[in-house]
Design an enzyme around this catalytic site. Structure first.
Site, PDB file in Angstrom:
ATOM      1  N   HIS A  96       6.021  -8.264  -4.739  1.00 15.26           N
ATOM      2  CA  HIS A  96       4.540  -8.724  -4.572  1.00 15.26           C
ATOM      3  C   HIS A  96       4.288 -10.002  -4.829  1.00 15.26           C
ATOM      4  O   HIS A  96       3.618 -10.303  -5.750  1.00 15.26           O
ATOM      5  CB  HIS A  96       3.403  -7.554  -4.984  1.00 15.26           C
ATOM      6  N   ARG A 155      12.084   4.300   0.827  1.00 15.14           N
ATOM      7  CA  ARG A 155      10.707   4.202   0.030  1.00 15.14           C
ATOM      8  C   ARG A 155      10.939   4.736  -1.271  1.00 15.14           C
ATOM      9  O   ARG A 155      11.899   5.557  -1.563  1.00 15.14           O
ATOM     10  CB  ARG A 155       9.783   5.319   0.672  1.00 15.14           C
ATOM     11  N   CYS A 168       6.247  -5.232   0.517  1.00 16.05           N
ATOM     12  CA  CYS A 168       6.247  -3.800   0.072  1.00 16.05           C
ATOM     13  C   CYS A 168       6.020  -2.531   1.135  1.00 16.05           C
ATOM     14  O   CYS A 168       6.933  -2.670   1.811  1.00 16.05           O
ATOM     15  CB  CYS A 168       5.401  -3.486  -1.157  1.00 16.05           C
ATOM     16  N   ILE A 208       6.087  -2.491  -7.320  1.00 16.50           N
ATOM     17  CA  ILE A 208       5.251  -1.358  -7.611  1.00 16.50           C
ATOM     18  C   ILE A 208       5.780  -0.319  -6.440  1.00 16.50           C
ATOM     19  O   ILE A 208       5.461  -0.352  -5.380  1.00 16.50           O
ATOM     20  CB  ILE A 208       3.926  -1.814  -7.474  1.00 16.50           C
ATOM     21  N   ARG A 209       6.140   0.820  -7.196  1.00 19.29           N
ATOM     22  CA  ARG A 209       6.805   1.876  -6.319  1.00 19.29           C
ATOM     23  C   ARG A 209       7.604   1.170  -5.213  1.00 19.29           C
ATOM     24  O   ARG A 209       7.211   1.641  -4.124  1.00 19.29           O
ATOM     25  CB  ARG A 209       5.508   2.867  -5.748  1.00 19.29           C
ATOM     26  N   GLY A 246       0.851  -1.261  -0.056  1.00 17.74           N
ATOM     27  CA  GLY A 246      -0.203   0.014   0.065  1.00 17.74           C
ATOM     28  C   GLY A 246       0.756   1.218   0.020  1.00 17.74           C
ATOM     29  O   GLY A 246       1.967   1.279  -0.607  1.00 17.74           O
ATOM     30  N   GLU A 247       0.598   2.266   0.586  1.00 21.72           N
ATOM     31  CA  GLU A 247       1.357   3.424   0.891  1.00 21.72           C
ATOM     32  C   GLU A 247       1.600   3.418   2.546  1.00 21.72           C
ATOM     33  O   GLU A 247       0.596   3.847   2.998  1.00 21.72           O
ATOM     34  CB  GLU A 247       0.757   4.729   0.233  1.00 21.72           C
ATOM     35  N   GLU A 263       1.852 -11.846  -3.952  1.00 21.49           N
ATOM     36  CA  GLU A 263       0.662 -12.331  -4.072  1.00 21.49           C
ATOM     37  C   GLU A 263      -0.068 -11.976  -5.445  1.00 21.49           C
ATOM     38  O   GLU A 263      -1.124 -12.233  -5.591  1.00 21.49           O
ATOM     39  CB  GLU A 263      -0.164 -11.410  -2.793  1.00 21.49           C
TER      40      GLU A 263
HETATM   41  N1  GLN Z   1       5.651   3.103  -2.313  1.00 24.79           N
HETATM   42  C1  GLN Z   1       5.127   2.598  -1.182  1.00 24.79           C
HETATM   43  C2  GLN Z   1       5.476   3.240   0.158  1.00 24.79           C
HETATM   44  O1  GLN Z   1       6.273   3.898   0.317  1.00 24.79           O
HETATM   45  C3  GLN Z   1       5.065   1.289  -1.187  1.00 24.79           C
HETATM   46  C4  GLN Z   1       4.551   0.576  -2.392  1.00 24.79           C
HETATM   47  C5  GLN Z   1       3.732  -0.645  -2.236  1.00 24.79           C
HETATM   48  O2  GLN Z   1       3.553  -1.224  -1.319  1.00 24.79           O
HETATM   49  N2  GLN Z   1       3.739  -1.321  -3.406  1.00 24.79           N
HETATM   50  O3  GLN Z   1       4.711   2.952   1.226  1.00 24.79           O
END
Ligand code: GLN
Length: 239
Positions: A215, A122, A99, A179-180, A65-66, A217
């Protein structure tokens, strides 16, 4: 609320799944498939409030998530605090963080000792458009599937999980979805690296804590979820 109750008459493992953000339904599905692969009975408990985090949980999944949003979203209800307190109280019970989950384990915030002693940045590969997929080398001791089961869709709380790709092909190679993604900027000071992308660490294991910057999953690779269940079963057997 339960995803799947006991089906095999064995000891049931109770797995807590933090329902803050991210691919939580896919984690629910991955747990369900991993359990079927191991003939292990599980109940997945979606965790939304601090009260949901109880001592009867055998393991925990912290999805992505973020991490900043996750901290804010849970501040008033105290969910993250409850999860961290649970982790401190039960160091032998396994936790899988993916993540943003990995970020939270390495940087739980003020007043908490990090659950993983590793530096993490991050968005270490850049923002959204720098998300990528790549071949990850894995060295993790986890049980092989004992049954061949289809990757049935989970309907955790009526939510259909995303279609996924990336078969589990061998014990060493994994299709990594980043992903990010956060980036481990160095080797961990404790524990071991269990996954590498072009030589750099993307998965760290310390005792019963496993953090991945990608990820699994979102693929059909269930080894990390099987690892979680196997660890949970052995920790529970010792209690
Ligand atoms: N960029 C997100 C963060 O800094 C993590 C990205 C993710 O969980 N896919 O929390």
């Amino acid at each position: 609320m339960f995803l799947r109750a006991a089906r095999l008459g064995k000891v049931v493992l109770h797995i807590g799944l933090a329902m803050v953000q991210g691919a939580r339904h896919e984690h629910g599905e991955a747990l369900e498939v991993a359990a079927a692969q191991l003939n292990q009975a599980v109940t997945v408990h979606p965790l939304r409030t601090a009260e949901d985090v109880t001592g009867s949980l055998d393991a925990l999944v912290l999805p992505g998530g973020e991490s900043t949003t996750m901290r804010l979203a849970t501040a008033s209800g105290g969910l993250l605090d409850a999860l961290f307190t649970w982790m401190e109280s039960h160091p032998d019970r396994p936790v899988l963080g993916t993540c943003a989950g990995a970020i939270l384990m390495a940087m739980p915030g003020e007043g908490r000792t990090a659950f993983l002693d590793v530096d993490v940045e991050r968005n270490g590969w850049g923002r959204q458009r720098r998300s990528f997929e790549g071949d990850v080398d894995v060295s993790l001791d986890c049980p092989a599937p004992s049954t061949s089961v289809g990757d049935a869709r989970s309907t955790l709380e009526g939510h259909i999980a995303l279609p996924v790709g990336g078969q589990e092909t061998s014990s060493e190679a994994m299709h990594g979805v980043f992903i990010r993604a956060p980036r481990f900027t160095d080797e961990p000071r404790r524990g071991e690296v269990i996954a590498r992308l072009e030589g750099e660490p993307v998965g760290v294991l310390d005792g019963a804590r496993l953090a991945l910057t990608c990820h699994p999953e979102l693929t059909q690779d269930r080894r990390f979820h099987r690892w979680l269940l196997a660890q949970a079963a052995s920790a529970k057997g010792g209690r």
